[in-house]
Scaffold this motif. Structure first.
Motif, short mmCIF file in Angstrom:
data_model
loop_
_atom_site.label_atom_id
_atom_site.label_comp_id
_atom_site.label_asym_id
_atom_site.label_seq_id
_atom_site.Cartn_x
_atom_site.Cartn_y
_atom_site.Cartn_z
N PHE A 136 52.35 -27.45 0.07
CA PHE A 136 53.12 -27.74 -1.14
C PHE A 136 54.41 -26.92 -1.18
N TRP A 137 54.32 -25.61 -0.95
CA TRP A 137 55.50 -24.75 -1.06
C TRP A 137 56.46 -24.93 0.12
N LEU A 154 51.51 -17.06 1.90
CA LEU A 154 50.86 -17.76 0.81
C LEU A 154 49.48 -18.26 1.24
N SER A 211 45.80 -23.04 0.78
CA SER A 211 45.76 -24.20 -0.12
C SER A 211 47.13 -24.55 -0.70
N TRP A 212 48.05 -23.58 -0.68
CA TRP A 212 49.38 -23.79 -1.25
C TRP A 212 50.48 -23.90 -0.20
#
Length: 419
Positions: free
Chosen positions: A34-35, A27, A30-31
């Motif tokens: 979060f994930w 991923l 930037s993500w």
């Protein structure tokens, strides 16, 4: 035991690392964070769900073996109330609070939030478990058919539920914000009077429920009468705040439960249990129709089988008492029989020979105090059936007969009323 815990911890950390590196490699940067947190959180919930599912299968399987056996009412009531499900959820959450440190060890800043979140869920699970515990007590007494204990538990369980919600809310606030519970509880002293005012009906209902349970005056299903509300019917439900009564016209009436402690209640259930029901009614006669009975009248009434022996006995006594009396031709001199007195004896004998009247109960035929309408002659006895329809038939048959029979005694009925 320590070895198994360490192995479990390492196993959870390995899966957490697999999720961590897979997200970072597949991923955008930037993500990633979060994930990573989302997927690890889903993994934590999955672990909790699996532990809960396994514990439920194990515990419920054991209880289900005894569910259909009447000799284990305690186990049966516990299984019906689903305390075992709450217990399994609690075990799973405690395991989850331990597992989160292994799953989120790369994100130590999330520990506080996750601990509080799981702690909040534990508060609600424990509260539900305690409430289901009260339901288990209720189920047990339903199985044992102890209705008075059920009434007490209705009052207790609803009181505990309301206060439990309040206490759970306080604990939940403490867990969420990480503050001391003593600070919140201490501030309640200033609003104690307001709380008492708000929970007035609940407190009175609780006291009433305990009184009813300990005194064993009432229970669900009892036939009661409440003169204050002009109600008569069977108790459908008796809980903390309200009592439901099904009237004989099939309507439902609801009264405050605390009224059972302060209002006159007639428990008529004893009539159902003894299969008897009281008759207490009067026939009101015109006093002007009362008279002494002469020989001709006595000869006529002596032909009535129920009072033949009575009249013959009394007539012999009267003849003997008048042999030495001056002016025996005047009826007012000496002892005499009256038409109302002989009729009273007839009514008594009629009831004593009536198969529909309980001969073991009280049977009284008496004169009441004179009224402007006349003199009431009250019939007091018990029918041998408490079924409403049968009772009304017996009552009607008795008074139909007596109203017509009174004409044979030259008595004038002024009014027939219920006293």
């Amino acid at each position: 035991m320590n070895t198994e815990l360490k192995d479990t911890k390492d196993f959870l950390q390995n899966i957490s690392d697999s999720i961590h590196y897979w997200v970072r490699e597949n991923l955008p940067d930037s993500w990633v964070l979060f994930w990573q947190i989302v997927l690890k959180l889903l993994f934590l919930f999955l672990v909790i769900f699996l532990v809960s599912f396994l514990v439920k299968m194990l515990v419920n399987g054991v209880f289900r073996v005894f569910f259909y056996k009447d000799k284990y009412p305690v186990l049966k009531s516990v299984y019906q109330s689903r305390i075992t499900n709450s217990f399994a959820n609690l075990i799973a959450l405690l395991f989850g609070s331990y597992a989160l440190f292994s799953i989120f060890y790369r994100h130590p800043k999330s520990f506080t939030f996750l601990e509080r979140m799981i702690g909040l869920i534990i508060v609600f699970v424990v509260a539900g478990m305690l409430y289901r515990g009260l339901a288990a007590f209720r189920n047990y007494y339903i199985i044992m058919k102890n209705h008075y204990r059920i009434i007490a538990l209705n009052a207790v369980s609803q009181t505990v539920r309301i206060f439990g919600i309040f206490i759970s809310a306080v604990v939940a606030v403490c867990v969420i914000f990480g503050i001391s519970g003593s600070a919140i509880v201490g501030s309640l002293g200033a609003i104690t009077a307001v709380l008492v005012l708000i929970f007035r009906d609940m407190i009175l209902g609780f006291v009433t429920g305990m009184h009813v349970a300990t005194s064993k005056n009432l229970k669900v299903g009892d036939w009661i009468g409440i003169p204050k509300y002009n109600l008569e019917g069977n108790i459908l439900d008796l809980n903390l705040l309200t009592t439901k009564i099904q009237n004989f016209d099939k309507t439902i009436s609801t009264i405050p439960t605390y009224d059972l402690l302060t209002t006159e209640i007639k428990n008529l259930q004893v009539m159902t249990e003894s299969n008897t029901r009281r008759i207490k009614r009067s026939i009101i006669f015109n006093i002007k129709s009362f008279k002494f009975l002469d020989r001709e009248n006595l000869d006529k009434l002596a032909k009535i089988n129920l009072i033949t022996d009575y009249i013959e006995t009394k007539r012999d006594e009267l003849i003997k008492s008048r042999t030495t009396m001056p002016n025996p031709e005047l009826l007012i001199n000496g002892r005499q029989l009256t038409n109302i007195g002989v009729f009273r004896e007839y009514v008594f004998n009629y009831l004593k020979n009536n198969e529909s009247i309980d001969q073991q109960g009280t049977i009284i035929v008496r004169q009441l105090e004179n009224t402007p309408q006349g003199m009431p002659l009250e019939i007091y006895c018990f029918t041998n059936s408490s079924v409403w329809a049968n009772y009304e038939d017996i009552l009607a048959d008795i008074f139909d007969h007596l109203l017509v029979a009174s004409k044979e005694f030259d008595l004038e009925v002024m009014q027939f009323s219920k006293i």
